[in-house]
Design a protein around this motif. Sequence first.
Motif, PDB file in Angstrom:
ATOM      1  N   THR A   1      67.843   0.490  58.124  1.00 53.12           N
ATOM      2  CA  THR A   1      67.093   1.627  57.622  1.00 53.12           C
ATOM      3  C   THR A   1      68.087   2.649  57.092  1.00 53.12           C
ATOM      4  O   THR A   1      69.077   2.965  57.746  1.00 53.12           O
ATOM      5  N   LEU A   2      67.819   3.146  55.904  1.00 52.74           N
ATOM      6  CA  LEU A   2      68.694   4.125  55.272  1.00 52.74           C
ATOM      7  C   LEU A   2      67.893   5.387  54.997  1.00 52.74           C
ATOM      8  O   LEU A   2      66.902   5.353  54.277  1.00 52.74           O
ATOM      9  N   ARG A   3      68.315   6.477  55.572  1.00 52.72           N
ATOM     10  CA  ARG A   3      67.635   7.753  55.340  1.00 52.72           C
ATOM     11  C   ARG A   3      68.306   8.442  54.159  1.00 52.72           C
ATOM     12  O   ARG A   3      69.525   8.594  54.140  1.00 52.72           O
ATOM     13  N   ILE A   4      67.507   8.865  53.196  1.00 47.46           N
ATOM     14  CA  ILE A   4      68.052   9.490  51.998  1.00 47.46           C
ATOM     15  C   ILE A   4      67.322  10.800  51.715  1.00 47.46           C
ATOM     16  O   ILE A   4      66.193  11.004  52.154  1.00 47.46           O
ATOM     17  N   ASP A   5      67.975  11.660  50.964  1.00 46.70           N
ATOM     18  CA  ASP A   5      67.333  12.923  50.592  1.00 46.70           C
ATOM     19  C   ASP A   5      66.662  12.765  49.227  1.00 46.70           C
ATOM     20  O   ASP A   5      66.745  11.703  48.590  1.00 46.70           O
ATOM     21  N   ASP A   6      66.003  13.816  48.771  1.00 50.71           N
ATOM     22  CA  ASP A   6      65.258  13.759  47.507  1.00 50.71           C
ATOM     23  C   ASP A   6      66.160  13.468  46.311  1.00 50.71           C
ATOM     24  O   ASP A   6      65.795  12.723  45.409  1.00 50.71           O
ATOM     25  N   GLU A   7      67.343  14.064  46.315  1.00 53.30           N
ATOM     26  CA  GLU A   7      68.276  13.861  45.197  1.00 53.30           C
ATOM     27  C   GLU A   7      68.678  12.396  45.079  1.00 53.30           C
ATOM     28  O   GLU A   7      68.675  11.816  43.992  1.00 53.30           O
ATOM     29  N   LEU A   8      69.016  11.786  46.203  1.00 51.77           N
ATOM     30  CA  LEU A   8      69.398  10.368  46.194  1.00 51.77           C
ATOM     31  C   LEU A   8      68.215   9.492  45.837  1.00 51.77           C
ATOM     32  O   LEU A   8      68.366   8.503  45.106  1.00 51.77           O
TER      33      LEU A   8
ATOM     34  N   ARG B   1      65.742  10.238  43.823  1.00 50.65           N
ATOM     35  CA  ARG B   1      65.568  10.320  42.362  1.00 50.65           C
ATOM     36  C   ARG B   1      66.627   9.496  41.633  1.00 50.65           C
ATOM     37  O   ARG B   1      66.336   8.774  40.686  1.00 50.65           O
ATOM     38  N   ALA B   2      67.861   9.596  42.096  1.00 53.83           N
ATOM     39  CA  ALA B   2      68.946   8.849  41.461  1.00 53.83           C
ATOM     40  C   ALA B   2      68.740   7.342  41.613  1.00 53.83           C
ATOM     41  O   ALA B   2      68.914   6.585  40.651  1.00 53.83           O
ATOM     42  N   LEU B   3      68.367   6.905  42.803  1.00 54.66           N
ATOM     43  CA  LEU B   3      68.110   5.479  43.034  1.00 54.66           C
ATOM     44  C   LEU B   3      66.969   4.972  42.165  1.00 54.66           C
ATOM     45  O   LEU B   3      67.062   3.900  41.557  1.00 54.66           O
ATOM     46  N   ALA B   4      65.901   5.741  42.112  1.00 54.71           N
ATOM     47  CA  ALA B   4      64.746   5.335  41.310  1.00 54.71           C
ATOM     48  C   ALA B   4      65.120   5.234  39.835  1.00 54.71           C
ATOM     49  O   ALA B   4      64.741   4.273  39.154  1.00 54.71           O
ATOM     50  N   ALA B   5      65.886   6.213  39.343  1.00 53.24           N
ATOM     51  CA  ALA B   5      66.286   6.203  37.932  1.00 53.24           C
ATOM     52  C   ALA B   5      67.188   5.012  37.626  1.00 53.24           C
ATOM     53  O   ALA B   5      67.013   4.333  36.605  1.00 53.24           O
ATOM     54  N   LEU B   6      68.162   4.757  38.493  1.00 55.35           N
ATOM     55  CA  LEU B   6      69.060   3.613  38.275  1.00 55.35           C
ATOM     56  C   LEU B   6      68.314   2.289  38.346  1.00 55.35           C
ATOM     57  O   LEU B   6      68.545   1.394  37.526  1.00 55.35           O
ATOM     58  N   ALA B   7      67.440   2.163  39.322  1.00 60.31           N
ATOM     59  CA  ALA B   7      66.686   0.920  39.475  1.00 60.31           C
ATOM     60  C   ALA B   7      65.822   0.659  38.247  1.00 60.31           C
ATOM     61  O   ALA B   7      65.758  -0.471  37.750  1.00 60.31           O
ATOM     62  N   GLU B   8      65.177   1.694  37.750  1.00 63.81           N
ATOM     63  CA  GLU B   8      64.346   1.532  36.557  1.00 63.81           C
ATOM     64  C   GLU B   8      65.199   1.188  35.343  1.00 63.81           C
ATOM     65  O   GLU B   8      64.872   0.272  34.579  1.00 63.81           O
ATOM     66  N   ALA B   9      66.299   1.897  35.171  1.00 67.74           N
ATOM     67  CA  ALA B   9      67.166   1.658  34.011  1.00 67.74           C
ATOM     68  C   ALA B   9      67.764   0.258  34.017  1.00 67.74           C
ATOM     69  O   ALA B   9      67.926  -0.361  32.967  1.00 67.74           O
ATOM     70  N   GLU B  10      68.084  -0.242  35.197  1.00 66.86           N
ATOM     71  CA  GLU B  10      68.715  -1.559  35.296  1.00 66.86           C
ATOM     72  C   GLU B  10      67.728  -2.678  35.565  1.00 66.86           C
ATOM     73  O   GLU B  10      68.107  -3.847  35.618  1.00 66.86           O
ATOM     74  N   GLY B  11      66.470  -2.316  35.767  1.00 69.22           N
ATOM     75  CA  GLY B  11      65.450  -3.332  36.005  1.00 69.22           C
ATOM     76  C   GLY B  11      65.663  -4.083  37.304  1.00 69.22           C
ATOM     77  O   GLY B  11      65.447  -5.303  37.369  1.00 69.22           O
TER      78      GLY B  11
END
Length: 68
Positions: A4-11, A13-23
């Motif tokens: 389990t990885l706890r992340i904040d809002d900034e991370l 958003r960054a993860l979601a953006a990278l995942a979408e961009a890289e498919g």
Amino acid sequence: MAMTLRIDDELERALAALAEAEGTSRQEIVRRAVLERHARSGHLTRVQESSARLLEQWGDVLHRLGTA
């Protein structure tokens, strides 16, 4: 193996953006980031060790060149 990885809002958003961009998944983004960091860390250690060996071997020459 699960983790389990706890992340904040900034991370998030960054993860979601990278995942979408890289498919790919957010999990894959984190996996790649950790493996890349590990590889860079190993490289840095090898460079430092090599530099120390070369400095030991050629330090006197480098010092003379620097003060000439």
